[in-house]
Motif scaffolding. Structure first.
Motif, PDB file in Angstrom:
ATOM      1  N   ASN A   1      58.469  52.969  36.742  1.00 24.05           N
ATOM      2  CA  ASN A   1      58.293  54.363  36.343  1.00 24.05           C
ATOM      3  C   ASN A   1      59.632  55.086  36.377  1.00 24.05           C
ATOM      4  O   ASN A   1      60.476  54.801  37.223  1.00 24.05           O
ATOM      5  CB  ASN A   1      57.305  55.063  37.272  1.00 24.05           C
ATOM      6  CG  ASN A   1      55.897  54.556  37.079  1.00 24.05           C
ATOM      7  OD1 ASN A   1      55.387  54.525  35.975  1.00 24.05           O
ATOM      8  ND2 ASN A   1      55.273  54.140  38.169  1.00 24.05           N
TER       9      ASN A   1
ATOM     10  N   ARG B   1      58.337  46.483  25.544  1.00 20.83           N
ATOM     11  CA  ARG B   1      57.827  45.890  26.783  1.00 20.83           C
ATOM     12  C   ARG B   1      58.971  45.368  27.649  1.00 20.83           C
ATOM     13  O   ARG B   1      58.868  45.356  28.871  1.00 20.83           O
ATOM     14  CB  ARG B   1      56.844  44.765  26.477  1.00 20.83           C
ATOM     15  CG  ARG B   1      55.569  45.270  25.835  1.00 20.83           C
ATOM     16  CD  ARG B   1      54.520  44.183  25.688  1.00 20.83           C
ATOM     17  NE  ARG B   1      53.550  44.356  24.649  1.00 20.83           N
ATOM     18  CZ  ARG B   1      52.860  45.435  24.366  1.00 20.83           C
ATOM     19  NH1 ARG B   1      53.058  46.528  25.016  1.00 20.83           N
ATOM     20  NH2 ARG B   1      51.970  45.471  23.395  1.00 20.83           N
TER      21      ARG B   1
ATOM     22  N   THR C   1      54.284  49.294  29.397  1.00 23.68           N
ATOM     23  CA  THR C   1      53.161  48.436  29.768  1.00 23.68           C
ATOM     24  C   THR C   1      52.239  48.223  28.570  1.00 23.68           C
ATOM     25  O   THR C   1      52.329  48.930  27.565  1.00 23.68           O
ATOM     26  CB  THR C   1      52.350  49.066  30.918  1.00 23.68           C
ATOM     27  OG1 THR C   1      51.749  50.271  30.436  1.00 23.68           O
ATOM     28  CG2 THR C   1      53.233  49.369  32.117  1.00 23.68           C
TER      29      THR C   1
END
Length: 184
Positions: free
Chosen positions: A54, A164, A169
């Motif tokens: 994140n 990716r 994700t």
């Protein structure tokens, strides 16, 4: 040039570490990071080492509680973030911004060119999927939701054959894209 100070505890408490460049692994300097002071420039912070996981964009300012801030910004994955593990300084960009978006990996499928902010990829290009891009000029933030909300990914000039590979994700879709025009 930028300057950022990481603190082990909330409210700028505990041990600290100061940096003026990219830091792939904060664990070398601190056991954890829960507050940050950005004194100069702009940075992207990550909840995993080596610029993975994140992300959150930070400009000059004080961030006393990163967990609370992530949840307030509507960043679902950030609410579980218990620490920051890496950071990347964003260099100042002067000049044009240019990026090519592709429907499929390896620059396949329909291609669209972007030179300004895009509040909704779906509305503007009728593009439901974006799986690769080529950033030719400028630094950009890609968001999971329209209107620059939700989880985000930072991209700088380069070819991204698969989003990716840089942290998107399987469940995440890019819905809006914004230029980093701050005086970083």
């Amino acid at each position: 040039m930028g300057r950022i100070i990481f603190f082990e505890e909330k409210n700028f408490q505990g041990r600290s570490y100061e940096s003026s460049s990219d830091c792939p692994d904060l664990n070398m300097y601190l056991s954890r990071c829960q507050s940050i002071r950005v004194e100069l420039g702009c940075f992207v912070i990550y909840d995993r080492s080596n610029y993975m996981g994140n992300q959150m964009f930070l400009r000059r300012g004080e961030y006393t509680d990163l967990q609370r801030m992530g949840s307030m910004m509507g960043m679902g994955g950030m609410t579980m973030m218990d620490s920051i593990h890496s950071s990347r300084m964003i260099p100042m960009h002067r000049g044009q911004f240019r990026m090519r978006l592709y429907e499929r990996e390896s620059f396949a499928g329909q291609m669209y060119e972007l030179m300004d902010d895009c509040e909704s990829v779906q509305d503007r290009f009728r593009m439901s999927e974006m799986q690769s891009c080529n950033v030719m000029e400028g630094h950009w933030l890609m968001y999971e939701q329209p209107h620059f909300r939700g989880r985000m990914m930072y991209v700088r000039p380069g070819e991204y054959r698969s989003l990716r590979d840089i942290g998107m994700t399987a469940m995440m879709r890019i819905s809006s894209i914004k230029r980093i025009t701050d005086a970083c």
